[in-house]
Design a protein around this motif. Structure first.
Motif, short mmCIF file in Angstrom:
data_model
loop_
_atom_site.label_atom_id
_atom_site.label_comp_id
_atom_site.label_asym_id
_atom_site.label_seq_id
_atom_site.Cartn_x
_atom_site.Cartn_y
_atom_site.Cartn_z
N UNK A 30 0.87 -1.09 -0.08
CA UNK A 30 -0.06 0.06 0.04
C UNK A 30 0.94 1.31 -0.10
N UNK A 31 2.10 1.31 -0.57
CA UNK A 31 2.89 2.42 -0.92
C UNK A 31 2.64 2.95 -2.19
N UNK A 32 2.53 4.23 -2.38
CA UNK A 32 2.12 5.09 -3.32
C UNK A 32 3.22 4.63 -4.59
N UNK A 74 -8.31 7.23 2.30
CA UNK A 74 -7.23 7.99 1.88
C UNK A 74 -6.56 7.86 3.14
N UNK A 75 -6.67 7.62 4.45
CA UNK A 75 -5.76 7.37 5.47
C UNK A 75 -4.50 6.59 5.13
N UNK A 76 -4.75 5.54 4.14
CA UNK A 76 -3.54 4.60 3.96
C UNK A 76 -2.52 5.26 3.14
N UNK A 77 -2.66 6.48 2.43
CA UNK A 77 -1.77 7.09 1.72
C UNK A 77 -1.14 8.34 2.23
N UNK A 88 3.99 18.14 7.60
CA UNK A 88 3.10 17.20 8.42
C UNK A 88 1.57 17.25 7.78
N UNK A 89 1.21 16.23 7.60
CA UNK A 89 -0.05 16.20 7.30
C UNK A 89 -1.04 15.15 8.16
N UNK A 90 -2.08 16.10 8.38
CA UNK A 90 -3.24 15.43 9.27
C UNK A 90 -4.35 14.70 8.58
N UNK A 91 -4.60 13.67 8.81
CA UNK A 91 -5.92 13.11 8.12
C UNK A 91 -7.15 13.34 8.96
N UNK A 116 -10.74 12.96 3.90
CA UNK A 116 -11.23 11.46 3.49
C UNK A 116 -11.78 11.73 2.03
N UNK A 117 -11.68 10.54 1.57
CA UNK A 117 -12.04 10.27 -0.06
C UNK A 117 -13.50 10.98 -0.33
N UNK A 118 -13.30 12.00 -1.24
CA UNK A 118 -14.55 12.74 -1.48
C UNK A 118 -15.89 11.81 -2.16
N UNK A 119 -15.15 10.64 -2.78
CA UNK A 119 -16.11 9.79 -3.37
C UNK A 119 -16.69 8.59 -2.43
N UNK A 120 -16.60 8.86 -1.16
CA UNK A 120 -17.46 8.34 -0.15
C UNK A 120 -18.66 8.71 -0.09
N UNK A 121 -19.03 9.65 -0.78
CA UNK A 121 -20.39 10.56 -0.92
C UNK A 121 -20.91 10.51 -2.71
#
Length: 350
Positions: A30-32, A74-77, A88-91, A116-121
């Motif tokens: 799960x690495x980019x 998106x938490x995984x990336x 520093x990135x805050x999810x 979080x993923x906009x396509x969860x909506x």
């Protein structure tokens, strides 16, 4: 095309929603894999932070069909985004609601939010006005720095522009400038290399290049489909004369002919691999294309997800004049199609 630039916006102290494209391929850990798509937002993020703005990144990832799905979170990336952007990135566990507003309030100087993923909506892909309004609500300004989704008329691309002052990010502006030059003012001889699949998607761009460029080299599945369907082209368009086994790559005769044409180029535009390059047995055509473009010294533009992966694997990014984040968006722009995401940022003629 005259777009409203983020440099012309009053962003000091403002809360900025930035549409980026972190819809990247991941490896087994799960690495980019497509780090360049994430890195494309770096200059815009740094510019906004240097002006004292608070920045939140919005993206989609995969195809979750309009509902939460942990596989596409998106938490995984987030860790990779943090490393690539060197910030520093805050999810944030949603892209809507009080959690976003609270995260913005608590955001420390120099930090960036990743929503979080906009396509969860479902409202993102359907461009629902209520979704767009809710997405925009915690922010003062919208910046689109995701050229690769500008061919989509969606909530996080066009819908949000109805509720916030909206501007083009720095990378998006670069994309438009370079692709406009490639379409309208190429140095000659100009050569296009089109690979990948889906003749119905690629045919309009082949036709455009057939009209405007000196040579169009067509390979990959799109070439097989064109030959199987007996699509007719002018003498400017070269299709493979021979193939590797099972047509998984171009053959040696075609490889040498394509190389000869690329080496003559002053402009070279490449979209799509020439074969099943992830298998080393069928990577010769793709590797030859990259090597020949570099050797030619041509002004080069390369785009498309798989093509970018080939560049990354070869460590060749610095040897290409401009790498586009767009696959479909690049093809549609070059073929002259209006892109909704750009139209929403265009300065109206007076």
């Amino acid at each position: 095309m005259n777009l409203r630039s983020v440099r012309d916006a009053d962003v000091a102290g403002k809360k900025i929603l930035v549409r980026v494209d972190c819809n990247v391929e991941l490896n087994e850990s799960r690495d980019v894999k497509e780090k360049y798509k994430v890195a494309a937002a770096h200059h815009t993020v740094e510019y906004l932070l240097s002006c004292g703005a608070k920045v939140a990144l919005a993206t989609h990832l995969g195809r979750p069909d309009g509902k939460p799905n942990d596989s596409f979170s998106v938490r995984y990336i987030a860790d990779d985004v943090e490393r690539i952007l060197a910030r520093k990135v805050r999810f944030v566990e949603s892209c809507l609601g009080d959690s976003v507003g609270l995260a913005l309030k608590e955001l420390a100087e120099g930090e960036v939010l990743l929503l979080e993923n906009v396509r969860f909506f479902p409202g993102d892909e359907s461009n629902d006005a209520e979704f767009s309004r809710a997405l925009a609500a915690p922010f003062d300004i919208f910046v689109n720095d995701a050229f690769s989704v500008c061919h989509r008329d969606q909530g996080s691309v066009t819908g949000v522009t109805k509720f916030l002052p909206s501007f083009a990010g720095l990378h998006l502006l670069d994309e438009v400038r370079h692709l406009t030059d490639a379409r309208e003012r190429p140095a000659r001889p100009a050569v296009a290399i089109i690979g990948g699949a889906k003749i119905e998607t690629k045919l309009p761009i082949i036709r455009m290049f057939e009209e405007k460029y000196d040579r169009v080299l067509v390979a990959g599945k799109v070439a097989c489909e064109a030959q199987d369907e007996h699509v007719l082209f002018s003498d400017k368009v070269l299709l493979p004369e021979d193939y590797a086994p099972e047509r998984q790559d171009i053959g040696r005769k075609t490889l040498l002919r394509f190389r000869e044409e690329i080496l003559k180029a002053k402009t070279a535009v490449w979209n799509g691999p020439l074969g099943k390059f992830e298998n080393p047995e069928y990577a010769a055509g793709t590797n030859m294309t990259l090597e020949s473009i570099i050797e030619s010294g041509a002004f080069s533009i390369v785009g498309g997800g798989e093509t970018i992966i080939a560049l990354e694997e070869a460590g060749a990014f610095q040897k290409i004049s401009f790498v586009s984040t767009g696959g479909g968006a690049m093809l549609e722009f070059l073929s002259g199609e209006p892109l909704p995401g750009l139209l929403a940022l265009e300065i109206e003629a007076r």
